[in-house]
Design an enzyme around this catalytic site. Structure first.
Site: not given
Length: 286
Positions: A40, A96, A128, A130, A166
């Site tokens: 981002h 990740c 979002h 994730e 996270t």
């Protein structure tokens, strides 16, 4: 005048790994398409685009055929991998490692809870990237909560197990868990799965921003992490300015100033903070 860059700011491990992998592929001549923004930060996206990287949105997955597609650090739901493979694409997975481990834990815990009539709860930000990936591990069967008003989605008479996105604030996770614990009538199991590479930056930034007359916080406008960490700096030092690129910097910010601190988000590249520092030196004729 002293101008210093915070040595705790900049890319986290996951983003560093993803951008390095991207650079290696592009340098070898591979045509690479990233699913969504690799990070981002528009300045970094433009840099990698200038090297040949293409970006496309989730909604365009069906149009990708026989291409090399990069899965960014946030991760993706299983359905994304299935669609990409069906169309003959080569997948480069830059998720990740911390997120990958969390996806696996959520998938296994969801099956465990379903077997005992329990509920799997995810604390995160709706929409979002994730969170979309995490929810996908449960076939969107988990309960997503973001605030106290979402607690009504939970049946407190049944077992509850909770994980966190996270990048959520630790104090917000602890607060929501305390509310659940007070109302739970069956078993309640919580897992603090917040990445400390992100959360540990809060005390560092509080300390850093208190040492300077002016703070330049460098971040992309779309970075949730950037917005949160900017507020940490601004509350500590009201003379904190949000900077997307060197062009945002205004000369009058430095009137009577002797110490300037430059810091940023986990999605802010080191080279961009260096550019900001050099620009300040240039406009002040240092």
């Amino acid at each position: 005048m002293i101008i210093e860059i915070d040595n705790h700011s900049g890319f986290c491990f996951g983003v560093t790994r993803a951008t390095q992998k991207t650079e290696e592929l592009l340098s070898s001549g591979i045509n690479l398409t990233c699913l969504g923004e690799i990070v981002h930060n528009q300045e970094e996206v433009q840099r990698l685009s200038s090297m040949g990287m293409r970006s496309t949105e989730q909604s365009s997955i069906s149009t990708l055929k026989n291409e090399t597609v990069l899965i960014r650090t946030h991760g993706e739901p299983p359905s994304t991998y299935k669609k990409l493979k069906q169309n003959g694409n080569t997948i480069v997975d830059a998720t990740c490692p911390v997120v990958l481990k969390l996806q696996d834990r959520i998938r296994k815990s969801f099956e465990k809870q379903r077997a005992q009539n329990g509920q799997l709860v995810i604390f995160g930000k709706p929409g979002h990237a994730e969170v979309i990936g995490l929810m996908g591990q449960t076939g969107n069967g988990a309960i997503l909560i973001h605030s106290e008003t979402d607690l009504e989605k939970i049946d407190f008479a049944r077992p509850i197990e909770i994980f966190s996105q996270t990048t959520m604030p630790v104090d917000a996770f602890e607060h929501i868990c305390s509310k659940i614990e007070k109302r739970a009538k069956s078993s309640f199991e919580k897992h603090d799965t917040i990445c400390r590479q992100v959360s540990n930056r809060v005390p560092y930034l509080k300390d850093f921003s208190s040492k300077y007359d002016v703070i330049l916080f460098v971040s992309g406008k779309n970075s949730s992490n950037g917005k949160a960490l900017f507020e940490v700096c601004r509350k500590t030092n009201p003379s904190t300015h949000f900077v997307v690129s060197p062009g945002d910097i205004e000369l009058d910010w430095f009137s009577g100033v002797q110490r300037v601190g430059i810091c940023g988000a986990t999605s802010t590249p080191q080279w961009l903070m260096e550019q900001v520092k050099n620009h300040v030196r240039s406009i002040l004729n240092l």
